[in-house]
Write an enzyme that holds these catalytic residues in place. Structure first.
Site, PDB file in Angstrom:
ATOM      1  N   GLY A  52       0.791  -1.281  -0.052  1.00 19.15           N
ATOM      2  CA  GLY A  52       0.002   0.056   0.017  1.00 19.15           C
ATOM      3  C   GLY A  52       0.890   1.397   0.047  1.00 19.15           C
ATOM      4  N   SER A  53       1.980   1.206  -0.354  1.00 19.88           N
ATOM      5  CA  SER A  53       2.791   2.533  -0.590  1.00 19.88           C
ATOM      6  C   SER A  53       2.107   3.515  -1.408  1.00 19.88           C
ATOM      7  CB  SER A  53       4.158   2.112  -1.083  1.00 19.88           C
ATOM      8  OG  SER A  53       4.337   1.895  -2.521  1.00 19.88           O
ATOM      9  N   ASN A  54       1.481   3.296  -2.412  1.00 19.31           N
ATOM     10  CA  ASN A  54       0.673   4.223  -3.406  1.00 19.31           C
ATOM     11  C   ASN A  54      -0.374   4.875  -2.451  1.00 19.31           C
ATOM     12  OD1 ASN A  54       1.745   4.546  -6.161  1.00 19.31           O
ATOM     13  ND2 ASN A  54       1.857   2.453  -5.810  1.00 19.31           N
ATOM     14  N   ASN A  67      -6.738   3.137 -12.079  1.00 24.34           N
ATOM     15  CA  ASN A  67      -5.566   2.030 -11.701  1.00 24.34           C
ATOM     16  C   ASN A  67      -4.232   2.596 -11.931  1.00 24.34           C
ATOM     17  OD1 ASN A  67      -4.564  -0.496 -11.043  1.00 24.34           O
ATOM     18  ND2 ASN A  67      -4.208  -1.024 -13.009  1.00 24.34           N
ATOM     19  N   GLU A  79       5.564   6.896  -9.022  1.00 23.53           N
ATOM     20  CA  GLU A  79       4.180   6.228  -8.835  1.00 23.53           C
ATOM     21  C   GLU A  79       3.786   7.259  -7.847  1.00 23.53           C
ATOM     22  OE1 GLU A  79       3.128   2.117  -8.699  1.00 23.53           O
ATOM     23  OE2 GLU A  79       4.760   1.666  -9.986  1.00 23.53           O
ATOM     24  N   HIS A  86      -0.315   1.350 -13.189  1.00 18.46           N
ATOM     25  CA  HIS A  86       0.253   0.159 -13.808  1.00 18.46           C
ATOM     26  C   HIS A  86       1.654   0.687 -13.888  1.00 18.46           C
ATOM     27  CE1 HIS A  86       0.936  -3.346 -16.305  1.00 18.46           C
ATOM     28  NE2 HIS A  86       1.620  -2.715 -16.973  1.00 18.46           N
TER      29      HIS A  86
HETATM   30  C1  GRF Z   1       2.611  -0.649  -7.709  1.00 17.05           C
HETATM   31  O1  GRF Z   1       4.025  -1.256  -8.843  1.00 17.05           O
HETATM   32  C2  GRF Z   1       1.687  -0.357  -8.937  1.00 17.05           C
HETATM   33  O2  GRF Z   1       2.174   0.017  -9.896  1.00 17.05           O
HETATM   34  C3  GRF Z   1       0.976  -1.891  -9.066  1.00 17.05           C
HETATM   35  O3  GRF Z   1       1.074  -2.581  -7.736  1.00 17.05           O
HETATM   36  C4  GRF Z   1       2.131  -1.927  -6.992  1.00 17.05           C
HETATM   37  C5  GRF Z   1       1.466  -1.530  -5.780  1.00 17.05           C
HETATM   38  O4  GRF Z   1       2.475  -1.081  -4.813  1.00 17.05           O
HETATM   39  N1  GRF Z   1      -0.334  -1.952  -9.699  1.00 17.05           N
HETATM   40  P1  GRF Z   1       2.184  -0.592  -3.600  1.00 17.05           P
HETATM   41  O5  GRF Z   1       1.172  -1.989  -2.769  1.00 17.05           O
HETATM   42  O6  GRF Z   1       1.208   0.630  -3.580  1.00 17.05           O
HETATM   43  O7  GRF Z   1       3.346  -0.309  -2.714  1.00 17.05           O
END
Ligand code: GRF
Length: 195
Positions: A13-15, A106, A178, A108
């Site tokens: 869940g870093s994003n 989403n 990201e 990617h």
């Molecule tokens: C990221 O690389 C994103 O592009 C992909 O899944 C990964 C999620 O990473 N869809 P995180 O859980 O947000 O760290």
């Protein structure tokens, strides 16, 4: 205008964390009001510590109907008007993609339309990019429909690939981007809503 976001995750869940931090710092107006995971993902800890409702809805442990019903119930309860997929590995049920048409995004980790589709996730993506001798990679934020990595592209960011990059170093470079690109994409949608 701001959105009430439901984030879907499967991993660290870093994003999601990046989006939450932008929201806390008021760099985006939208708020994450619900987080759904398909398993007990470590990424649930941060939103839970902020008092945000988190739910684990595993696909395999219940009939499909129940899997869909639980999501629909929560999305309604929290008046969600934007779904943000942040490393969610399951496909969303058609009932949800139909209801939230043009309101699901989403991220990617490559420059779509290349290096997308079924099986193209995680390190597979970065390996394929390196093997193809690409000059650039970077995240793509796109709308979600019924087909993997198919919807309209909202935002992309590019990073140069150097000759000594490995799939691992490339993943790190792309992930850093990201964390900037995803909140930026949400801001773009907020601005679109104003016009
Ligand atoms: C990221 O690389 C994103 O592009 C992909 O899944 C990964 C999620 O990473 N869809 P995180 O859980 O947000 O760290």
């Amino acid at each position: 205008m701001k959105y009430r976001i439901a984030a879907y995750i499967s991993g660290s869940g870093s994003n999601l964390k990046a989006i939450l931090d932008y929201s806390i710092q008021k760099k985006i107006a939208s708020e994450v009001v619900l987080v759904i995971a398909n398993k007990d993902a470590s990424g649930l800890e941060y939103p839970a510590s902020l008092g945000i409702e988190t739910a684990v809805i595993p696909r395999k442990e219940m009939p499909r109907k129940e899997f869909v019903r639980r999501q629909e119930e929560l999305l309604k309860k929290y008046n969600v008007d934007l779904i943000v997929l942040a490393g969610y590995i399951r496909k969303l049920p058609k009932e949800v993609t139909d209801k939230y048409e043009n309101r699901i995004i989403n991220i990617h980790p490559a420059l779509l339309p290349k290096f997308g589709g079924k099986g193209m996730y995680g390190m597979n993506v970065h390996r394929a990019v390196i093997e193809a001798n690409e000059k650039y990679s970077g995240p793509t934020i796109h709308f979600v429909d019924d087909i993997y990595d198919n919807g309209e592209i909202l935002l992309q960011k590019k990073v140069e690939i150097s000759i000594d990059d490995t799939p691992e170093t490339l993943q790190k470079k792309v992930l850093e981007l990201e964390h900037i690109a995803y909140p930026e994409a949400i801001k773009l949608l907020e601005e679109r809503r104003e016009n």
